[in-house]
Design a protein around this motif. Structure first.
Motif, PDB file in Angstrom:
ATOM      1  N   ASN A  86       9.132 -28.079  -0.613  1.00 17.87           N
ATOM      2  CA  ASN A  86      10.293 -27.219  -0.383  1.00 17.87           C
ATOM      3  C   ASN A  86      10.057 -26.401   0.878  1.00 17.87           C
ATOM      4  OD1 ASN A  86      12.704 -25.802  -0.701  1.00 17.87           O
ATOM      5  ND2 ASN A  86      11.731 -24.221  -1.959  1.00 17.87           N
ATOM      6  N   PRO A  87       9.971 -27.081   2.042  1.00 18.89           N
ATOM      7  CA  PRO A  87       9.607 -26.366   3.274  1.00 18.89           C
ATOM      8  C   PRO A  87      10.577 -25.256   3.644  1.00 18.89           C
ATOM      9  CG  PRO A  87      10.399 -28.583   3.749  1.00 18.89           C
ATOM     10  CD  PRO A  87      10.193 -28.505   2.276  1.00 18.89           C
ATOM     11  N   ALA A  88      11.840 -25.375   3.245  1.00 22.71           N
ATOM     12  CA  ALA A  88      12.803 -24.326   3.575  1.00 22.71           C
ATOM     13  C   ALA A  88      12.448 -23.010   2.886  1.00 22.71           C
ATOM     14  CB  ALA A  88      14.204 -24.764   3.177  1.00 22.71           C
ATOM     15  N   GLY A  89      11.700 -23.097   1.776  1.00 24.30           N
ATOM     16  CA  GLY A  89      11.329 -21.886   1.057  1.00 24.30           C
ATOM     17  C   GLY A  89       9.977 -21.330   1.428  1.00 24.30           C
ATOM     18  N   ASP A  90       9.249 -22.016   2.341  1.00 32.47           N
ATOM     19  CA  ASP A  90       7.926 -21.537   2.744  1.00 32.47           C
ATOM     20  C   ASP A  90       8.104 -20.409   3.750  1.00 32.47           C
ATOM     21  OD1 ASP A  90       5.234 -21.522   2.462  1.00 32.47           O
ATOM     22  OD2 ASP A  90       4.862 -23.474   3.359  1.00 32.47           O
ATOM     23  N   THR A  91       7.406 -19.322   3.527  1.00 36.88           N
ATOM     24  CA  THR A  91       7.607 -18.141   4.366  1.00 36.88           C
ATOM     25  C   THR A  91       6.908 -18.241   5.707  1.00 36.88           C
ATOM     26  OG1 THR A  91       5.754 -17.076   3.228  1.00 36.88           O
ATOM     27  CG2 THR A  91       7.966 -16.596   2.413  1.00 36.88           C
ATOM     28  N   VAL A  92       5.737 -18.889   5.758  1.00 38.89           N
ATOM     29  CA  VAL A  92       4.978 -18.999   7.000  1.00 38.89           C
ATOM     30  C   VAL A  92       4.601 -20.460   7.219  1.00 38.89           C
ATOM     31  CG1 VAL A  92       2.946 -18.265   8.289  1.00 38.89           C
ATOM     32  CG2 VAL A  92       4.055 -16.661   6.721  1.00 38.89           C
ATOM     33  N   GLU A  93       5.164 -21.067   8.252  1.00 35.72           N
ATOM     34  CA  GLU A  93       4.877 -22.461   8.575  1.00 35.72           C
ATOM     35  C   GLU A  93       3.703 -22.595   9.537  1.00 35.72           C
ATOM     36  OE1 GLU A  93       6.066 -25.002   7.060  1.00 35.72           O
ATOM     37  OE2 GLU A  93       8.223 -25.272   7.321  1.00 35.72           O
ATOM     38  N   ASN A  94       3.451 -21.552  10.311  1.00 39.08           N
ATOM     39  CA  ASN A  94       2.336 -21.541  11.252  1.00 39.08           C
ATOM     40  C   ASN A  94       1.630 -20.193  11.140  1.00 39.08           C
ATOM     41  OD1 ASN A  94       2.672 -24.105  13.037  1.00 39.08           O
ATOM     42  ND2 ASN A  94       4.740 -23.233  12.950  1.00 39.08           N
ATOM     43  N   GLY A  95       0.398 -20.218  10.650  1.00 40.22           N
ATOM     44  CA  GLY A  95      -0.327 -18.967  10.478  1.00 40.22           C
ATOM     45  C   GLY A  95      -1.681 -19.207   9.836  1.00 40.22           C
TER      46      GLY A  95
END
Length: 285
Positions: A86-95
């Protein structure tokens, strides 16, 4: 071979050296150089080694300089499946950051815009094949990649060359909180989800003992090409039965520094892979 999910689509895979982890002593590794050998330079495709690396995206540059994520924003592997599907719900994609238990964490999103099945297959099967087996891996990330074993790598994430043994035999989708049959329903665009784990020793000082790392890769198709999501953990390993074992470094500042470097390394290598893939498709050289 571990448990993983795949639709059998075309995927990149580095040309390996034919060696296995342990075939080279640390004295032999210390005598090697990331610079090209005379034999490697003789290949026409060696010109790619000297080209500028791909520029990082704005979102990647921002993640590198923004500092670590809050510990509660990081997550353990058993939560990764829910986030990745559910990538749309992930808060941080790069960190990157360090969990409250001391485990290091990094998240990377590579937007593979414009990539096609044919492009991937040509790159995987033909790129640098006019030179020695070692040329592919060195060209992928000049100055940082040294040897790709059949079951590991020798590369520099940023704090010195590491000799890593990587396995996937004990990895199961249970490690990321998933069952294989639910993946198509929860993420119909997912074409691959797999995991690796292993141990690494500093080439300069192997007596310092191993560090433990895990990696999960999730690839999904989008109308513009593909998205590759990578998640790293340091200080743990995947064990049998879907469990993990902790091997954390008590120095959390060092863990955080290493995770920032691993994140940046991943961003740079996969951004450069995409550049090389597209360039090779266009020129065939």
């Amino acid at each position: 071979m571990g448990d993983f999910y795949t639709l059998g689509r075309e995927m990149t895979h580095p040309r390996t050296s034919g060696l296995h982890f342990g075939d080279l002593s640390y004295d032999q590794l210390r005598a090697l150089s990331t610079e090209l050998t005379e034999e490697e330079r003789a290949a026409r495709s060696s010109d790619h080694y000297y080209e500028p690396m791909a520029e990082l995206s704005e979102e990647h540059r921002k993640a590198i300089v923004s500092g670590p994520m809050a510990p509660e924003a990081c997550y353990m592997p058993e939560q990764a499946g829910a986030h990745l599907l559910n990538p749309a719900g992930d808060t941080v994609e790069n960190g990157y950051g360090v969990l409250p238990n001391g485990v290091g964490y990094a998240a990377i999103l590579i937007r593979q815009t414009g990539v096609t099945e044919e492009m991937i297959r040509k790159y995987r099967d033909e790129f640098t094949w006019d030179g020695p087996r070692t040329l592919f891996y060195k060209t992928w990330y000049p100055g940082a990649h040294l040897v790709h074993y059949e079951n590991g790598v020798v590369e520099n994430f940023g704090w010195g060359m590491m000799n890593l043994e990587m396995e996937m035999a004990d990895f199961t989708l249970a490690h990321v909180g998933l069952k294989k049959e639910e993946i198509p329903r929860r993420d119909p665009r997912c074409i691959s989800l797999l995991g690796f784990y292993g141990r690494g020793w500093e080439v300069a000082c192997p007596e310092n003992g191993p560090v433990y790392t895990c990696m999960v890769q999730h690839t999904r198709e989008i109308p513009q090409g593909r998205e590759l999501r990578v998640r790293y953990w340091s200080g743990l390993t995947f064990a049998s039965g879907g469990t993990v074992e902790l091997h954390t470094d008590p120095d959390r500042l060092r863990t955080g520094m290493h995770m920032r470097m691993m994140m940046e390394h991943c961003m740079r290598e996969y951004s450069n892979e995409l550049r090389l893939m597209k360039q090779f498709w266009e020129t065939g050289v």
